[in-house]
Design an enzyme around this catalytic site. Structure first.
Site, PDB file in Angstrom:
ATOM      1  N   TYR B 137      -3.418  -3.202   9.614  1.00 55.31           N
ATOM      2  CA  TYR B 137      -2.918  -2.643  10.877  1.00 55.31           C
ATOM      3  C   TYR B 137      -3.828  -2.991  12.054  1.00 55.31           C
ATOM      4  CZ  TYR B 137       0.591   0.197   8.416  1.00 55.31           C
ATOM      5  OH  TYR B 137       1.661   0.628   7.653  1.00 55.31           O
ATOM      6  N   LYS B 192      -4.030  -3.041  -4.942  1.00 52.68           N
ATOM      7  CA  LYS B 192      -3.203  -4.079  -5.558  1.00 52.68           C
ATOM      8  C   LYS B 192      -4.155  -5.184  -6.017  1.00 52.68           C
ATOM      9  CE  LYS B 192       0.807  -5.892  -6.679  1.00 52.68           C
ATOM     10  NZ  LYS B 192       1.762  -5.317  -7.654  1.00 52.68           N
ATOM     11  N   ASP B 224       2.410  -0.325  -6.402  1.00 49.96           N
ATOM     12  CA  ASP B 224       3.819  -0.225  -6.807  1.00 49.96           C
ATOM     13  C   ASP B 224       3.970   0.801  -7.929  1.00 49.96           C
ATOM     14  OD1 ASP B 224       2.281  -2.183  -8.129  1.00 49.96           O
ATOM     15  OD2 ASP B 224       4.045  -3.296  -8.790  1.00 49.96           O
ATOM     16  N   ASP B 248      -0.149   4.810   4.319  1.00 50.66           N
ATOM     17  CA  ASP B 248       0.959   5.102   5.228  1.00 50.66           C
ATOM     18  C   ASP B 248       2.242   5.293   4.420  1.00 50.66           C
ATOM     19  OD1 ASP B 248       2.553   5.320   7.459  1.00 50.66           O
ATOM     20  OD2 ASP B 248       2.497   3.198   7.975  1.00 50.66           O
ATOM     21  N   ASP B 252       3.841   9.268   3.257  1.00 49.63           N
ATOM     22  CA  ASP B 252       5.173   9.671   3.715  1.00 49.63           C
ATOM     23  C   ASP B 252       6.083   9.968   2.524  1.00 49.63           C
ATOM     24  OD1 ASP B 252       4.690   9.693   6.409  1.00 49.63           O
ATOM     25  OD2 ASP B 252       5.265   7.622   6.715  1.00 49.63           O
TER      26      ASP B 252
HETATM   27 MG   LIG Z   1       3.892   6.670   8.223  1.00 48.89          MG
HETATM   28 MG   LIG Z   2       6.023  -4.178  -8.978  1.00 49.02          MG
END
Ligand SMILES: [Mg+2]
Ligand SMILES: [Mg+2]
Lengths: 357, 357
Positions: B137, B192, B224, B248, B252
């Site tokens: 970001y 990851k 994931d 983020d 949420d």
């Molecule tokens: Mg958010």
């Molecule tokens: Mg995957």
């Protein structure tokens, strides 16, 4: 023969569930040529490589590839380049399969398996179109270095590059819109355009491509909001178009909404809609050869193949309806068994789908 | 006075829910000095800027900042730099708040609001520690250009840089472990690392920092898979430590598991555990001034402030227990009302929490 299909059963339960998918294909009265080849551990055992030359040649000349599953405990000690999983990576790369289609479908009969309330997920039918060969998973440069600038200049840092080029976005967007045309004519493009430059280009190009598909309603969603909406109201979504990393996260979350990953097929397509079709589940070597594996994800992968690569949507519909019927009739393999239903084996389930066609 | 707290109510329902939080703080018999200042639209209206100089000065000299909410329709036409939301970005930057703590808590009494089955989410109590000032970001370089290399060399592309430096990972990891020490002594670091170089350094440094916290059990999860586990079995998670973009998305999703975002507090901390505390919900200008807003997220933000910045964990416990009691007693503001419970206004809800202390 009109169409040639490469049949790559692989390891573990791959061969037994593939048998049922092939029986279903044979029951369609189509003129399909099917040719078998070893892949994964079976490829290594027979030819010394998880993706033997002959297998790759077959996959290249076929109109579509129906893939089972690869991997087995006995190959865990092989060096990385010889492991069964390399077969799928090699096929994706050699066949230029850049579009991953992952449906998340929950038949009302199986709604009990979900952690979500039945009224929220029962009848769920969404599809994630994920770009598969670009994004931050492949972007250069990447590595570890001394930070060249920024607030931690001089410190050791890890870095990766998110990148998408215009033609790369354009081709996956076309797949997204064409997929939406085959379904509910709605497409939700997921990005993080409020923060990321890559996403801003993504959104711009998707909007541009949308002009070629005036019959599809396009909207946009930020990835964090998409993760929320999958939990809040997944049935409001139809086709989601997104990049590699966002698609990785969202497609796994969406699959888990159904509570039964053993039911989900998937597809990986190239620019001409040639594709590789495989169940989302693995090779389950622990239950291989026992005749108890669930063949439905493999059978539904064959249905996807008919729809997306072989232009036979009606035949795909026939198979999907037959699967619905056997579930409505109460037939269940062990992985989806619940009290009050009838437990059957792999072959019996295949028989029932063939009978229901 | 032992402690100075900056009280920044902001816009919309901010002032009325802040009143209740302040009444709760006053009821604790602590020697707190509280000083009010305008922020957001209220800051712009009074001083021509969403983060007036005096407000920033107060926030800097205070031991903690209790923040309401900002934003109102009437400021939507202002240029970007004067919009109410700029206040929170300015405070984060000036106070160097790099750690975002977002709990996802579902009181059993409110389990009906979740889209998940009660047995899966009732009693959920997990906390996401998200790095807030780095990652893709903010990473440079970023922009649009002609692709300098790769399979689409020469095409227009968008690009962003994911970066984390060792000290940056180290400081957020310390916050993660210290937070875990205050809770269940388990920390799940999400990355990851099977694909991203940044994540590999992240994992290496988190493991290194873990040596300072032998009482905390550390494990690692790919992002994931974390998205799947939030859907499958969220109650198995306790504290999640992760970077800016993954945090983020996951925070949420986790908030949405509860079905009642109006209940959730949040914190943003600096290196010395000084922090800004605010409800996760917005300023809801449509219901402002009607006395019907839910003050509980603001009250619970005050409790977080006591625990994380003011070293008064017992007082935080008192407030959280009082909130549980009023919910158990059946009191509900309109946003969480269900049949069979008692609908109350903002003030009545605050009264009840004070009485239950
Ligand atoms: Mg958010
Ligand atoms: Mg995957």
């Amino acid at each position: 023969k009109d169409v040639k299909i490469a049949i790559l059963p692989g390891d573990g339960i791959g061969p037994e569930i593939m048998d049922e998918a092939v029986r279903v294909l044979n029951a369609l009265d189509e003129n399909f040529e099917m040719e078998w080849a070893d892949v994964g551990g079976a490829g290594y055992a027979a030819h010394g490589h998880p993706l033997p030359e002959g297998t790759l040649k077959l996959a290249k000349e076929a109109d579509a590839v129906l893939f089972g599953a690869v991997g087995d405990f006995k190959y865990d000690t092989l060096e990385r380049s010889l492991r069964p999983e390399q077969a799928i990576l090699g096929l994706r790369k050699n066949l230029k399969l850049f579009a991953n289609l992952r449906p998340a479908i929950l038949y009302p009969e199986l709604a009990g398996a979900s952690t979500l309330k039945p009224e929220v997920v029962s009848g769920l039918d969404l599809l994630i179109v994920r770009e598969l060969t670009g994004d931050i998973y492949f972007g250069q440069p990447r590595g570890h270095r001394e930070a060249p600038d920024g607030p931690f200049k001089g410190a050791r840092e890890g870095f990766d590059t998110m990148r998408y080029a215009e033609p790369e976005i354009r081709r996956i967007a076309h797949i997204g819109f064409q997929t939406a045309q085959k379904r509910g004519k709605r497409l939700t493009s997921v990005d993080k355009a409020n923060v990321l430059e890559t996403s801003q280009l993504w959104r711009e190009i998707v909007i541009d491509v949308s002009k070629d598909y005036p019959d599809v309603k396009l909207d946009h969603m930020y990835v964090d909001n998409a993760a929320m909406q999958l939990v809040r109201a997944p049935k409001e979504l139809d086709v989601i178009l997104t990049g590699n990393i966002f698609g990785d996260i969202l497609s796994d979350a969406a699959a888990m909404l159904t509570g039964s990953i053993g039911m989900l097929p998937s597809a990986s397509l190239d620019e001409n809609n040639k594709g590789l079709y495989e169940p989302s589940h693995g090779s389950a070597p622990d239950i291989a050869g026992k005749g108890i594996a669930n063949p439905l994800a493999q059978i539904l992968s064959a249905a996807m193949m008919l729809r997306y690569s072989l232009n036979r949507g009606e035949q795909a519909d026939r198979i999907e309806k037959a699967v619905k019927k056997v579930l409505a009739d109460g037939l269940r393999t062990g992985d989806i068994y619940e009290e009050g239903t009838k437990r059957v084996g792999t072959r019996e389930m295949g028989d029932a789908v063939v009978a229901a066609l």
